[in-house]
Motif scaffolding. Structure first.
Motif, PDB file in Angstrom:
ATOM      1  N   LEU A 126       0.819  -1.209   0.000  1.00  0.00           N
ATOM      2  CA  LEU A 126       0.000   0.000   0.000  1.00  0.00           C
ATOM      3  C   LEU A 126       0.856   1.263   0.000  1.00  0.00           C
ATOM      4  N   ASP A 127       1.975   1.206   0.683  1.00  0.00           N
ATOM      5  CA  ASP A 127       2.890   2.355   0.679  1.00  0.00           C
ATOM      6  C   ASP A 127       3.532   2.554  -0.693  1.00  0.00           C
ATOM      7  N   ASP A 128       3.814   1.445  -1.381  1.00  0.00           N
ATOM      8  CA  ASP A 128       4.571   1.516  -2.637  1.00  0.00           C
ATOM      9  C   ASP A 128       3.703   1.719  -3.875  1.00  0.00           C
ATOM     10  N   TYR A 129       2.432   1.280  -3.814  1.00  0.00           N
ATOM     11  CA  TYR A 129       1.612   1.261  -5.035  1.00  0.00           C
ATOM     12  C   TYR A 129       0.263   1.939  -4.781  1.00  0.00           C
ATOM     13  N   PRO A 130       0.119   3.182  -5.194  1.00  0.00           N
ATOM     14  CA  PRO A 130      -1.149   3.888  -4.980  1.00  0.00           C
ATOM     15  C   PRO A 130      -2.302   3.344  -5.815  1.00  0.00           C
ATOM     16  N   ASN A 131      -2.021   2.439  -6.750  1.00  0.00           N
ATOM     17  CA  ASN A 131      -3.073   1.840  -7.585  1.00  0.00           C
ATOM     18  C   ASN A 131      -3.606   0.540  -7.002  1.00  0.00           C
ATOM     19  N   LEU A 132      -3.238   0.200  -5.765  1.00  0.00           N
ATOM     20  CA  LEU A 132      -3.681  -1.048  -5.135  1.00  0.00           C
ATOM     21  C   LEU A 132      -4.789  -0.774  -4.122  1.00  0.00           C
ATOM     22  N   TYR A 133      -5.845  -1.588  -4.190  1.00  0.00           N
ATOM     23  CA  TYR A 133      -6.940  -1.563  -3.228  1.00  0.00           C
ATOM     24  C   TYR A 133      -7.131  -2.976  -2.690  1.00  0.00           C
ATOM     25  N   ILE A 134      -7.593  -3.081  -1.451  1.00  0.00           N
ATOM     26  CA  ILE A 134      -7.688  -4.372  -0.789  1.00  0.00           C
ATOM     27  C   ILE A 134      -9.145  -4.740  -0.545  1.00  0.00           C
ATOM     28  N   ASP A 135      -9.534  -5.893  -1.054  1.00  0.00           N
ATOM     29  CA  ASP A 135     -10.846  -6.475  -0.798  1.00  0.00           C
ATOM     30  C   ASP A 135     -10.753  -7.326   0.469  1.00  0.00           C
TER      31      ASP A 135
END
Length: 339
Positions: A246-255
């Motif tokens: 999450l810190d490294d990739y602003p395009n990631l979301y968690i389900d």
């Protein structure tokens, strides 16, 4: 004579001893399959009834990209994909089933559904062309792609053909298309295998995140599964891995669908796990919850309410984002603005 001072004192006393009411959440189910592995469903009427009963305002709705085969040599039809050793195979008509169900709805109900297109083979470099055709056949219908099956426990072992990887060339073409159409991608990519106590397959997901910064990825249940838990109970490396990603990739979301509820979000006594509470507080727009039901909707509301103890541990504004709004915000911009 009416004594205002005594009345106010009594009101304050009652308020001080009355139980604190739980928050009243409305939900977006960010991970729902309209059909099961046999492409069968309880149907839209039962789904709407379950949504209304469970305060579920919106759902991500998708098919299942594979179908379970009833093998010639099996005397009894299996009840689930793992019911016997017969394979599963890629099944594009799942999207036709979902689209047909949605098109029968009036606008009053239709706006609550956010369909994700899933019926394509992620090993086939023709997949992006197929997806483009489907998008053009129904302009404005599809609001995302997925759930895309890559590393997926026994589904992987049973799927006819090669094992999909989140970073293969076919999916690279799909991710470019998703960015072109502003579509989020829900990706099932297990973080490890049943027996490896390390993030064995993480590089496959991370390649996709790194190489496609303009594509929004929803990581289905953060790479966990019930099958992994049967063998390993709890992945101790999961929390620090999700923190770093999450810190490294602003395009990631968690389900945070059902396999994340325990043992990660809640401990054995159903107490919220503070490390996960803190992580969600740090990234308040990056988490969403889902049921991950497959074609059966009777327990849908209970499945969503099971997250309430964790939501209650968050600041109320953050909890409402996780419960409902974060999923809507990840949709294509024009759709998100309407909700």
């Amino acid at each position: 004579m009416f004594n205002l001072r005594k009345c106010l004192a009594a009101v304050c006393l009652v308020a001080s001893i009355a139980p604190v009411h739980a928050r009243d959440y409305h939900y977006s189910d960010a991970h729902l399959h309209y059909v099961d592995f046999f492409q069968e469903s309880d149907g839209m009427k039962r789904l709407l009834k379950a949504m209304d009963a469970g305060n579920i305002d919106h759902v991500m709705i998708s098919g299942i990209p594979v179908a379970k085969k009833w093998h010639e040599n099996e005397p009894k039809r299996p009840r689930y994909y793992a019911g016997d050793d017969a394979p599963v195979y890629w099944y594009s008509a799942t999207d036709v089933v979902v689209a047909a169900a949605l098109k029968k709805l009036d606008e009053q109900h239709r706006h609550r559904f956010h369909p994700f297109l899933s019926g394509f083979n992620p090993n086939d470099k023709n997949a992006d062309a197929h997806i483009r055709r489907m998008l053009e056949l129904d302009p404005g219908l599809w609001q995302g792609l997925g759930e895309i099956f890559t590393r997926h426990d026994d589904v992987t072992a049973l799927t006819e053909g090669d094992t999909p990887r989140a970073n293969n060339e076919a999916l690279t073409r799909v991710y470019h298309l998703a960015a072109e159409y502003d579509l989020p991608v829900m990706l099932h990519s297990n973080i490890t295998s049943k027996r490896e106590r390390n993030p064995l397959y993480l590089s496959e997901l991370e390649d996709a995140l790194r190489n496609h910064p303009h594509t929004r990825f929803i990581w289905a249940h953060a790479g966990t599964s019930m099958e992994l838990h049967r063998h390993q109970e709890k992945l101790e490396f999961l929390l620090p891995t999700v923190q770093r990603l999450l810190d490294d990739y602003p395009n990631l979301y968690i389900d945070l669908s059902w396999t994340m509820l325990r043992p990660y979000l809640l401990d054995e006594s159903d107490t919220p796990v503070q490390d996960w509470v803190s992580l969600v507080e740090k990234h308040p727009t990056r988490f969403m919850i889902g049921s991950d039901v497959v074609g059966r909707f009777e327990g849908l509301g209970d499945g969503m309410r099971a997250f309430d103890p964790f939501l209650d541990a968050l600041p109320e504004a953050v909890a409402k984002k996780v419960a409902r709004d974060n999923f809507l915000a990840v949709l294509p911009k024009k759709k998100a603005e309407k909700n």
